[in-house]
Enzyme design. Structure first.
Site, PDB file in Angstrom:
ATOM      1  N   HIS A  75     104.590 -34.152  -3.712  1.00  8.89           N
ATOM      2  CA  HIS A  75     105.936 -34.366  -3.813  1.00  8.89           C
ATOM      3  C   HIS A  75     106.636 -34.323  -2.745  1.00  8.89           C
ATOM      4  O   HIS A  75     106.861 -33.309  -2.299  1.00  8.89           O
ATOM      5  CB  HIS A  75     106.617 -33.398  -4.958  1.00  8.89           C
ATOM      6  CG  HIS A  75     106.616 -33.496  -6.621  1.00  8.89           C
ATOM      7  ND1 HIS A  75     106.804 -33.169  -7.724  1.00  8.89           N
ATOM      8  CD2 HIS A  75     104.869 -33.955  -6.668  1.00  8.89           C
ATOM      9  CE1 HIS A  75     106.774 -33.689  -9.059  1.00  8.89           C
ATOM     10  NE2 HIS A  75     105.327 -33.828  -8.696  1.00  8.89           N
ATOM     11  N   TYR A 204     117.381 -31.515 -10.763  1.00 10.51           N
ATOM     12  CA  TYR A 204     117.602 -30.399 -11.144  1.00 10.51           C
ATOM     13  C   TYR A 204     119.938 -31.095 -11.599  1.00 10.51           C
ATOM     14  O   TYR A 204     120.677 -32.005 -10.543  1.00 10.51           O
ATOM     15  CB  TYR A 204     118.622 -29.770  -9.294  1.00 10.51           C
ATOM     16  CG  TYR A 204     117.233 -29.343  -9.162  1.00 10.51           C
ATOM     17  CD1 TYR A 204     115.809 -29.903  -8.758  1.00 10.51           C
ATOM     18  CD2 TYR A 204     116.216 -28.084  -8.807  1.00 10.51           C
ATOM     19  CE1 TYR A 204     114.741 -29.207  -7.994  1.00 10.51           C
ATOM     20  CE2 TYR A 204     115.606 -27.315  -9.140  1.00 10.51           C
ATOM     21  CZ  TYR A 204     115.243 -27.645  -8.802  1.00 10.51           C
ATOM     22  OH  TYR A 204     113.536 -26.932  -7.860  1.00 10.51           O
ATOM     23  N   PRO A 296     115.191 -18.928 -10.649  1.00 12.78           N
ATOM     24  CA  PRO A 296     114.443 -19.771  -9.778  1.00 12.78           C
ATOM     25  C   PRO A 296     115.336 -21.453  -9.683  1.00 12.78           C
ATOM     26  O   PRO A 296     114.697 -22.045  -9.514  1.00 12.78           O
ATOM     27  CB  PRO A 296     113.707 -20.814 -11.189  1.00 12.78           C
ATOM     28  CG  PRO A 296     114.042 -19.110 -12.246  1.00 12.78           C
ATOM     29  CD  PRO A 296     115.365 -18.335 -11.766  1.00 12.78           C
ATOM     30  N   LYS A 300     111.839 -20.651  -5.101  1.00 16.68           N
ATOM     31  CA  LYS A 300     111.486 -19.841  -4.316  1.00 16.68           C
ATOM     32  C   LYS A 300     110.247 -18.864  -4.670  1.00 16.68           C
ATOM     33  O   LYS A 300     109.916 -17.613  -3.794  1.00 16.68           O
ATOM     34  CB  LYS A 300     112.243 -19.570  -2.985  1.00 16.68           C
ATOM     35  CG  LYS A 300     112.980 -20.061  -2.567  1.00 16.68           C
ATOM     36  CD  LYS A 300     112.444 -20.572  -1.577  1.00 16.68           C
ATOM     37  CE  LYS A 300     112.620 -21.369  -1.550  1.00 16.68           C
ATOM     38  NZ  LYS A 300     111.705 -22.858  -0.533  1.00 16.68           N
ATOM     39  N   TYR A 394     113.838 -25.934   1.200  1.00 12.55           N
ATOM     40  CA  TYR A 394     112.607 -25.779   0.018  1.00 12.55           C
ATOM     41  C   TYR A 394     111.334 -26.384   0.275  1.00 12.55           C
ATOM     42  O   TYR A 394     110.875 -25.813  -0.376  1.00 12.55           O
ATOM     43  CB  TYR A 394     113.328 -27.399  -0.878  1.00 12.55           C
ATOM     44  CG  TYR A 394     112.684 -27.940  -2.292  1.00 12.55           C
ATOM     45  CD1 TYR A 394     111.991 -28.751  -2.626  1.00 12.55           C
ATOM     46  CD2 TYR A 394     114.324 -27.303  -3.492  1.00 12.55           C
ATOM     47  CE1 TYR A 394     111.418 -28.974  -3.982  1.00 12.55           C
ATOM     48  CE2 TYR A 394     113.526 -27.329  -4.515  1.00 12.55           C
ATOM     49  CZ  TYR A 394     112.658 -27.438  -5.141  1.00 12.55           C
ATOM     50  OH  TYR A 394     111.674 -28.015  -5.997  1.00 12.55           O
TER      51      TYR A 394
HETATM   52  P1  FAS Z   1     103.869 -10.998 -11.609  1.00 10.63           P
HETATM   53  O1  FAS Z   1     105.500 -10.192 -12.463  1.00 10.63           O
HETATM   54  O2  FAS Z   1     103.735 -12.274 -11.297  1.00 10.63           O
HETATM   55  O3  FAS Z   1     102.747  -9.879 -11.651  1.00 10.63           O
HETATM   56  C1  FAS Z   1     102.459  -8.537 -11.493  1.00 10.63           C
HETATM   57  C2  FAS Z   1     101.514  -8.136 -12.362  1.00 10.63           C
HETATM   58  O4  FAS Z   1     101.444  -6.544 -12.131  1.00 10.63           O
HETATM   59  C3  FAS Z   1     101.681  -8.371 -13.809  1.00 10.63           C
HETATM   60  O5  FAS Z   1     100.125  -9.860 -14.374  1.00 10.63           O
HETATM   61  C4  FAS Z   1     101.711  -7.528 -14.698  1.00 10.63           C
HETATM   62  O6  FAS Z   1     100.659  -7.193 -15.748  1.00 10.63           O
HETATM   63  C5  FAS Z   1     100.578  -6.699 -13.877  1.00 10.63           C
HETATM   64  N1  FAS Z   1     101.516  -4.986 -14.022  1.00 10.63           N
HETATM   65  C6  FAS Z   1     102.924  -4.534 -14.125  1.00 10.63           C
HETATM   66  N2  FAS Z   1     103.047  -3.499 -14.093  1.00 10.63           N
HETATM   67  C7  FAS Z   1     101.502  -2.675 -14.143  1.00 10.63           C
HETATM   68  C8  FAS Z   1     101.191  -1.298 -14.160  1.00 10.63           C
HETATM   69  N3  FAS Z   1     101.931  -0.427 -14.103  1.00 10.63           N
HETATM   70  N4  FAS Z   1      99.974  -1.275 -13.717  1.00 10.63           N
HETATM   71  C9  FAS Z   1      99.532  -2.223 -13.428  1.00 10.63           C
HETATM   72  N5  FAS Z   1      99.447  -3.252 -13.207  1.00 10.63           N
HETATM   73  C10 FAS Z   1     101.466  -3.366 -13.575  1.00 10.63           C
HETATM   74  N6  FAS Z   1     109.092 -18.590  -9.476  1.00 10.63           N
HETATM   75  C11 FAS Z   1     109.274 -19.857  -8.915  1.00 10.63           C
HETATM   76  O7  FAS Z   1     109.345 -19.905  -8.123  1.00 10.63           O
HETATM   77  N7  FAS Z   1     109.145 -20.095  -9.570  1.00 10.63           N
HETATM   78  C12 FAS Z   1     109.639 -20.918 -11.514  1.00 10.63           C
HETATM   79  O8  FAS Z   1     110.212 -21.969 -12.299  1.00 10.63           O
HETATM   80  C13 FAS Z   1     110.112 -19.021 -11.693  1.00 10.63           C
HETATM   81  N8  FAS Z   1     109.977 -19.436 -13.002  1.00 10.63           N
HETATM   82  C14 FAS Z   1     110.094 -17.695 -13.665  1.00 10.63           C
HETATM   83  C15 FAS Z   1     109.673 -17.792 -14.891  1.00 10.63           C
HETATM   84  C16 FAS Z   1     110.056 -16.513 -15.424  1.00 10.63           C
HETATM   85  C17 FAS Z   1     110.378 -16.492 -16.649  1.00 10.63           C
HETATM   86  C18 FAS Z   1     110.229 -15.213 -14.704  1.00 10.63           C
HETATM   87  C19 FAS Z   1     109.442 -14.193 -15.077  1.00 10.63           C
HETATM   88  C20 FAS Z   1     109.835 -15.286 -13.304  1.00 10.63           C
HETATM   89  C21 FAS Z   1     110.187 -16.651 -12.726  1.00 10.63           C
HETATM   90  N9  FAS Z   1     109.321 -17.032 -11.327  1.00 10.63           N
HETATM   91  C22 FAS Z   1     109.236 -18.368 -10.862  1.00 10.63           C
HETATM   92  C23 FAS Z   1     109.329 -16.106 -10.375  1.00 10.63           C
HETATM   93  C24 FAS Z   1     107.342 -15.770 -10.846  1.00 10.63           C
HETATM   94  O9  FAS Z   1     106.986 -16.853 -10.472  1.00 10.63           O
HETATM   95  C25 FAS Z   1     106.883 -14.732  -9.983  1.00 10.63           C
HETATM   96  O10 FAS Z   1     107.987 -15.358  -8.249  1.00 10.63           O
HETATM   97  C26 FAS Z   1     105.917 -14.221  -9.502  1.00 10.63           C
HETATM   98  O11 FAS Z   1     105.242 -14.147 -11.043  1.00 10.63           O
HETATM   99  C27 FAS Z   1     106.074 -13.113  -9.286  1.00 10.63           C
HETATM  100  O12 FAS Z   1     103.877 -12.951  -9.000  1.00 10.63           O
HETATM  101  P2  FAS Z   1     103.508 -11.255  -8.335  1.00 10.63           P
HETATM  102  O13 FAS Z   1     104.412 -10.334  -8.263  1.00 10.63           O
HETATM  103  O14 FAS Z   1     102.570 -11.507  -8.928  1.00 10.63           O
HETATM  104  O15 FAS Z   1     104.861 -10.261  -9.753  1.00 10.63           O
HETATM  105  C1  PHB Z   2     109.117 -25.163 -12.650  1.00  4.06           C
HETATM  106  O1  PHB Z   2     108.538 -26.073 -12.696  1.00  4.06           O
HETATM  107  O2  PHB Z   2     109.131 -24.453 -13.663  1.00  4.06           O
HETATM  108  C2  PHB Z   2     110.296 -25.149 -11.232  1.00  4.06           C
HETATM  109  C3  PHB Z   2     110.494 -26.018 -10.659  1.00  4.06           C
HETATM  110  C4  PHB Z   2     111.505 -26.013  -9.933  1.00  4.06           C
HETATM  111  C5  PHB Z   2     112.144 -25.126  -9.824  1.00  4.06           C
HETATM  112  C6  PHB Z   2     112.038 -23.951 -10.929  1.00  4.06           C
HETATM  113  C7  PHB Z   2     111.199 -24.079 -12.053  1.00  4.06           C
HETATM  114  O3  PHB Z   2     113.436 -24.792  -9.124  1.00  4.06           O
END
Ligand code: FAS
Ligand code: PHB
Length: 403
Positions: A75, A204, A296, A300, A394
């Site tokens: 993109h 957005y 989000p 980032k 971005y």
């Molecule tokens: P994660 O949380 O992905 O992974 C952590 C892992 O550790 C999990 O698999 C968990 O099961 C495991 N774990 C936890 N406790 C443990 C323990 N005690 N023992 C062993 N394992 C354990 N980011 C964006 O850039 N754009 C988005 O649109 C976006 N939307 C999101 C929506 C939601 C609902 C959430 C919650 C986050 C969103 N994020 C988004 C942010 C998200 O993408 C995170 O930045 C990303 O998952 C980070 O990855 P990890 O650091 O690996 O953490």
């Molecule tokens: C998504 O596609 O999930 C998404 C993209 C951009 C954002 C947040 C979420 O800023």
């Protein structure tokens, strides 16, 4: 009791843990991953969709870029709609050719999982009672249970890639860390649908009814979000109610084009800004959501996790090459330098594009705060230098270097 010896013990098999494991393995640094959930559960979490250039390159370096390059979409811009008036942020024109990759977090996590399995690298899913021991000592350790067996891991370092609710941050003495937090007075209701995206690029939308985002996963799978009050529950929102509300908030032409369909995933995520400083405690390193969370709005979260992984893999590689422990102290300042830029941009975009039902920033009444934000949007979207500031953040600021 089973004893495992490795150089780096990684807690968490999300994108942070899997990407770090791959990069360390490529550097000849042995590692294991201990994950509390099943692989399917990890893949069931629908999260990010936009990868910065730096992250995409890191995935290629780790050997996980093939399907991303084949199926992901580059993109070169995105749209911002303020009460229906659209402005395009031309990422490539404003950043000398940079762009972002639209490729779901689920997909890149699957690619990294497959790569780890193909390399037969030790990964303990469905582990319980994971505990960090002696992180400040010469021989840190990790204990856990798996398939009814107890394990004790002897390692040089522990990487806490276990997300916001994990065990690693809690393993640092409270007096060592400072936590910075802003919890937003609303959440994002997200829907995934097997429908064609409403536009070629993301939109957005700031609207008096609330924020909305039109995103995608492919040309046949779309991702949409609505700002909702924190009191809302996902069962309060039928698919029809979601689509009706989305049409009211997105630009009229997009609303006419919108193809609706049954949601294949629907969930509400709270929004917060959070940073834990420092991001390390001697031999224990916090990575990704274990150390920081962003709203989000700036895409980032996942991307900051990637730059943490880049910093830690560089630091550990240098340590094992030289034996010089002083390089280990560079991780936290290196990672935080970039984290705070991402935090600020995500907070700034969230303030500018959302409706604040109660007191806005600095305790301003909602109406005054909203007028400030409209003025901010008019200036930054209406000037090339304003759009450039948005574009540079971005696509992602450069990764920190070790030297
Ligand atoms: P994660 O949380 O992905 O992974 C952590 C892992 O550790 C999990 O698999 C968990 O099961 C495991 N774990 C936890 N406790 C443990 C323990 N005690 N023992 C062993 N394992 C354990 N980011 C964006 O850039 N754009 C988005 O649109 C976006 N939307 C999101 C929506 C939601 C609902 C959430 C919650 C986050 C969103 N994020 C988004 C942010 C998200 O993408 C995170 O930045 C990303 O998952 C980070 O990855 P990890 O650091 O690996 O953490
Ligand atoms: C998504 O596609 O999930 C998404 C993209 C951009 C954002 C947040 C979420 O800023």
């Amino acid at each position: 009791m089973n004893t495992i010896q490795t150089q780096v013990a990684i807690i968490g098999a999300g994108p942070s843990g899997l990407l770090l494991g791959q990069l360390l393995n490529k550097q000849g640094i042995s590692n294991i991953i201990v994950e509390r959930a099943t692989g399917d559960y990890v893949l069931g979490r629908i999260r990010a969709g936009i990868l910065e250039t730096g992250f995409a390159n890191l995935c290629r370096e780790a050997g996980a870029g093939e399907r991303m390059d084949a199926e992901g979409e580059v993109h070169q811009g995105f749209l911002v709609s303020i009460e229906g008036k659209e402005t395009r942020i031309d990422l490539s024109d404003l950043t000398g050719g940079k762009a972002v990759m639209c490729y779901g977090q689920v997909e890149i996590t699957r690619d990294l999982m497959d790569l780890r399995q193909a390399g037969d690298l030790p990964t303990y899913y469905e582990s319980s009672n994971v505990e960090v021991s002696n992180p400040e000592g010469a021989k840190p350790g990790l204990s856990f249970e798996h398939n009814g067996e107890s394990y004790q891991v002897e390692c040089d370092f522990i990487a806490g890639c276990d997300g916001f609710h994990g065990v690693s941050r809690k393993s640092i003495p409270a007096e060592i860390i400072t936590e910075h937090e802003r919890v937003y007075p609303f959440g994002w209701l997200g829907v995934l649908s097997e429908t064609p995206p409403v536009d070629d690029e993301l939109i957005y939308c700031k609207h008096e009814r609330g924020f909305a985002l039109c995103s995608m996963r492919s040309q046949t799978r779309s991702r949409y979000y609505l700002q909702v009050p924190l009191t809302d529950k996902v069962e309060d929102w039928s698919d029809d109610a979601f689509w009706d509300e989305l049409k009211k908030r997105i630009p009229p032409k997009a609303a006419e084009r919108l193809v609706t369909g049954p949601s294949i995933e629907k969930s509400i995520a709270p929004l917060r800004s959070f940073v834990c400083e420092p991001m390390q405690y001697r031999n224990l390193f916090l990575v990704g959501d274990a150390a920081h969370i962003v709203p989000p709005t700036g895409a980032k979260g996942l991307n900051l996790a990637a730059s943490d992984v880049d910093a830690l893999s560089k630091v550990l590689q240098r340590f094992y090459e030289t034996g010089d422990r002083s390089v280990l102290e560079k991780y936290s300042p290196m990672a935080l330098a970039r984290v705070w830029h991402g935090e600020r941009f995500s907070w700034w975009m969230t303030n500018m594009l959302h409706q604040f039902p109660d007191l806005g920033v600095d305790g301003l009444d909602p109406e005054t705060f909203d007028r400030f934000m409209r003025s901010q949007a008019e200036y930054y979207l209406g000037t090339e230098h304003g759009r450039r500031m948005i574009a540079e953040q971005y696509v992602g600021l450069p990764y920190s270097s070790l030297d």
